[in-house]
Write a protein that holds these residues in place. Structure first.
Motif, PDB file in Angstrom:
ATOM      1  N   THR A  32       0.861  -1.181   0.000  1.00  0.00           N
ATOM      2  CA  THR A  32       0.000   0.000   0.000  1.00  0.00           C
ATOM      3  C   THR A  32       0.899   1.233   0.000  1.00  0.00           C
ATOM      4  O   THR A  32       1.870   1.305   0.764  1.00  0.00           O
ATOM      5  CB  THR A  32      -0.868   0.023   1.268  1.00  0.00           C
ATOM      6  OG1 THR A  32      -1.543  -1.231   1.354  1.00  0.00           O
ATOM      7  CG2 THR A  32      -1.901   1.144   1.221  1.00  0.00           C
TER       8      THR A  32
ATOM      9  N   GLU B  48       0.245   8.880  -1.608  1.00  0.00           N
ATOM     10  CA  GLU B  48       0.660   9.831  -2.637  1.00  0.00           C
ATOM     11  C   GLU B  48       2.037  10.401  -2.259  1.00  0.00           C
ATOM     12  O   GLU B  48       2.297  10.681  -1.090  1.00  0.00           O
ATOM     13  CB  GLU B  48      -0.372  10.968  -2.749  1.00  0.00           C
ATOM     14  CG  GLU B  48      -0.061  11.874  -3.920  1.00  0.00           C
ATOM     15  CD  GLU B  48      -1.091  12.993  -4.108  1.00  0.00           C
ATOM     16  OE1 GLU B  48      -2.176  12.919  -3.526  1.00  0.00           O
ATOM     17  OE2 GLU B  48      -0.758  13.930  -4.850  1.00  0.00           O
TER      18      GLU B  48
ATOM     19  N   THR C 237      -0.887   8.843  -6.821  1.00  0.00           N
ATOM     20  CA  THR C 237      -2.046   8.781  -5.922  1.00  0.00           C
ATOM     21  C   THR C 237      -1.776   7.713  -4.869  1.00  0.00           C
ATOM     22  O   THR C 237      -0.837   6.931  -4.993  1.00  0.00           O
ATOM     23  CB  THR C 237      -3.319   8.316  -6.677  1.00  0.00           C
ATOM     24  OG1 THR C 237      -3.011   7.048  -7.279  1.00  0.00           O
ATOM     25  CG2 THR C 237      -3.753   9.290  -7.739  1.00  0.00           C
ATOM     26  N   SER C 238      -2.603   7.675  -3.850  1.00  0.00           N
ATOM     27  CA  SER C 238      -2.515   6.578  -2.875  1.00  0.00           C
ATOM     28  C   SER C 238      -3.161   5.334  -3.489  1.00  0.00           C
ATOM     29  O   SER C 238      -4.039   5.443  -4.343  1.00  0.00           O
ATOM     30  CB  SER C 238      -3.259   6.954  -1.596  1.00  0.00           C
ATOM     31  OG  SER C 238      -2.713   8.144  -1.080  1.00  0.00           O
ATOM     32  N   GLY C 239      -2.748   4.166  -3.063  1.00  0.00           N
ATOM     33  CA  GLY C 239      -3.344   2.941  -3.610  1.00  0.00           C
ATOM     34  C   GLY C 239      -2.484   1.723  -3.316  1.00  0.00           C
ATOM     35  O   GLY C 239      -1.622   1.755  -2.436  1.00  0.00           O
ATOM     36  N   THR C 240      -2.735   0.666  -4.072  1.00  0.00           N
ATOM     37  CA  THR C 240      -1.991  -0.579  -3.900  1.00  0.00           C
ATOM     38  C   THR C 240      -1.173  -0.847  -5.165  1.00  0.00           C
ATOM     39  O   THR C 240      -1.660  -0.620  -6.272  1.00  0.00           O
ATOM     40  CB  THR C 240      -2.976  -1.764  -3.694  1.00  0.00           C
ATOM     41  OG1 THR C 240      -3.902  -1.381  -2.695  1.00  0.00           O
ATOM     42  CG2 THR C 240      -2.248  -3.020  -3.269  1.00  0.00           C
TER      43      THR C 240
ATOM     44  N   LYS D 209      -0.113  -2.759  -8.028  1.00  0.00           N
ATOM     45  CA  LYS D 209      -0.696  -3.926  -8.699  1.00  0.00           C
ATOM     46  C   LYS D 209       0.369  -4.668  -9.513  1.00  0.00           C
ATOM     47  O   LYS D 209       0.391  -5.882  -9.581  1.00  0.00           O
ATOM     48  CB  LYS D 209      -1.827  -3.445  -9.622  1.00  0.00           C
ATOM     49  CG  LYS D 209      -2.492  -4.542 -10.428  1.00  0.00           C
ATOM     50  CD  LYS D 209      -3.996  -4.368 -10.460  1.00  0.00           C
ATOM     51  CE  LYS D 209      -4.663  -5.578 -11.085  1.00  0.00           C
ATOM     52  NZ  LYS D 209      -4.386  -5.685 -12.529  1.00  0.00           N
TER      53      LYS D 209
ATOM     54  N   ILE E  50      -0.529   1.255 -10.305  1.00  0.00           N
ATOM     55  CA  ILE E  50      -1.131   1.398  -8.968  1.00  0.00           C
ATOM     56  C   ILE E  50      -2.649   1.322  -9.085  1.00  0.00           C
ATOM     57  O   ILE E  50      -3.245   1.887 -10.007  1.00  0.00           O
ATOM     58  CB  ILE E  50      -0.721   2.743  -8.339  1.00  0.00           C
ATOM     59  CG1 ILE E  50       0.774   2.728  -8.050  1.00  0.00           C
ATOM     60  CG2 ILE E  50      -1.480   2.992  -7.040  1.00  0.00           C
ATOM     61  CD1 ILE E  50       1.280   3.978  -7.415  1.00  0.00           C
ATOM     62  N   GLU E  51      -3.258   0.588  -8.160  1.00  0.00           N
ATOM     63  CA  GLU E  51      -4.721   0.441  -8.214  1.00  0.00           C
ATOM     64  C   GLU E  51      -5.340   1.165  -7.020  1.00  0.00           C
ATOM     65  O   GLU E  51      -4.816   1.061  -5.916  1.00  0.00           O
ATOM     66  CB  GLU E  51      -5.063  -1.051  -8.151  1.00  0.00           C
ATOM     67  CG  GLU E  51      -6.464  -1.363  -8.578  1.00  0.00           C
ATOM     68  CD  GLU E  51      -6.668  -2.875  -8.673  1.00  0.00           C
ATOM     69  OE1 GLU E  51      -7.277  -3.317  -9.646  1.00  0.00           O
ATOM     70  OE2 GLU E  51      -6.195  -3.597  -7.780  1.00  0.00           O
TER      71      GLU E  51
END
Lengths: 70, 368
Positions: free
Chosen positions: A22, A25, A45-48, A50, A69-70
């Motif tokens: 995880t 940003e 951006t923030s996310g996981t 992938k 990033i997802e």
């Protein structure tokens, strides 16, 4: 889903994340070297994380997708 | 016994020699511990040291070993153009070709060269001397050396050291000026990714450039011709051996001869003069004005162009390659980590090298 692309041609000298991580940003994802200068490529951006499409030592061209990033 | 003592250098040492030793040790120390331009400071520092050992006559006209390096290498105009051959083989003009507007920034950043030229005239230097001092503002070592050897060889040590010192001080000198002249909003301007440049364009570039520039400023021909030949070697793709040699082995060989020759001109009686201090001051003035002019010109261009230029790349118009472009990148990323200015800044940076060579050509025509 967002693709993180190389802003310029260069060499990947470090991959700071693993698939499944995880990220927030502006976290460092990849360290790219161009013109003998190290530049962090940060998360848009923030996310996981992938997918990681490069590995340490790879030469990449401008606009190549480095991380998804997802 | 007394005669034997008199043949040693020890009794002929002067205070000036000792001061020059300290300068030599300082250069070698800075090179080794701080990594400041080591490829130049090590041979320059060593050259200073040995030329300030009395009775060695290393710079004796017609006889001394270092005089021969200096005479045949620098006075015969061999070394600086060969360095430009190597620089050409190392330079990618792609960012400039992709965004030709940056050529204007590279030209604008030569403003400091002319400021220092007039400044030096006011300080009482003669026209050829003022030309050599002004060119320091281009932040281009080989061009400074080439110009000085032609116009004011007695100032060579001072102008060369000033040029290389300010080049290595780019990351310290430029940022305050960049902050002073830009707003936070301007520093965050993102520029569109550069378009890819075709191989054909890259091959045509050195051919067209050498013709255009040498037709307009013929005195710039020795440096410009070798610069563009090196670049043609790199871009044409069929003479990799020549390109590699120009950029590596040959460059290293001439760097050794250049460094030791410059150091050798710095004997105490030539270097320790009050005018050297003025040269360093005018060099700094030139550098600061060049940086400011590049930034202000970028801001001025933004009044007319729809696609905005980040003014931080304007300062890269001084030709310290790639240090000045790196400074633009670092400053930009500080205010927006997703902003990548490096390749955009390489445009004015390589254009600045061309700009400085043109300025040198103008000076050579003027000062002769």
């Amino acid at each position: 889903m967002s693709d993180v692309t190389a802003p310029m041609a260069g060499k990947v000298i470090d991959v700071k994340v693993n698939v499944g991580d995880t990220v927030n940003e502006d976290d460092d994802l990849i360290i790219l070297e161009a013109m003998k200068m190290e530049m962090p490529i940060v998360a848009p951006t923030s996310g996981t994380v992938k997918e990681i499409k490069c590995k340490k030592g790879d030469s990449v061209g401008a606009d190549d997708v480095l991380v998804v990033i997802e | 016994m007394l005669e034997m003592v008199l043949t040693t250098g020890v009794v002929h040492l002067t205070i000036g020699n000792l001061i020059m030793w300290l300068i030599a040790f300082l250069f070698i120390y800075l090179a080794i511990t701080k990594n400041y331009e080591p490829l130049l400071l090590v041979p320059i520092g060593f050259g200073i040291l040995v030329v300030n050992l009395p009775l060695t006559f290393l710079m004796q006209e017609g006889e001394g070993l270092l005089w021969k390096f200096y005479h045949y290498g620098l006075e015969w105009e061999v070394i600086p153009p060969l360095i430009f051959l190597g620089l050409g083989a190392l330079t990618d003009f792609g960012p400039m070709i992709a965004n030709p507007k940056t050529l204007i920034l590279g030209a604008g950043a030569q403003f400091g060269v002319y400021v220092a030229f007039f400044g030096a005239l006011i300080l009482g230097f003669k026209i050829p001397e003022a030309c050599s001092i002004g060119i320091i503002g281009g932040a281009d070592g080989p061009t400074t050396i080439y110009t000085t050897v032609h116009l004011a060889p007695h100032l060579l040590g001072a102008t060369a050291i000033a040029a290389y010192s300010y080049m290595s001080l780019v990351p310290i000198i430029q940022p305050p000026i960049m902050r002073l002249l830009t707003t936070e909003k301007e520093r965050k301007i993102r520029m569109r990714q550069l378009r890819p440049v075709s191989k054909k364009e890259k091959i045509l570039f050195p051919l067209v450039t050498v013709m255009v520039i040498c037709l307009i400023v013929p005195a710039s021909a020795p440096l410009m011709a070798m610069f563009m030949l090196g670049n043609l070697f790199k871009e044409c793709g069929v003479v990799k051996r020549l390109s590699d040699t120009a950029a590596n082995e040959l460059m290293n060989i001439v760097t050794i001869l250049l460094g030791i020759s410059v150091g050798a001109t710095m004997s105490a009686e030539h270097f320790l003069k009050p005018q050297v201090i003025f040269i360093f001051i005018m060099g700094l003035v030139a550098f600061a004005f060049s940086t400011a002019a590049g930034i202000l010109l970028a801001k001025f261009m933004n009044l007319f162009f729809k696609e905005k230029i980040n003014p931080l790349i304007g300062s890269a118009g001084v030709s310290a390659v790639p240090m000045a472009a790196r400074v633009s990148q670092i400053m930009g990323a500080k205010y927006d980590p997703k902003n990548f200015l490096l390749m955009h800044a390489m445009g004015p940076n390589v254009a600045g090298v061309i700009g400085t060579v043109v300025a040198a050509g103008v000076f050579l025509a003027l000062g002769r």
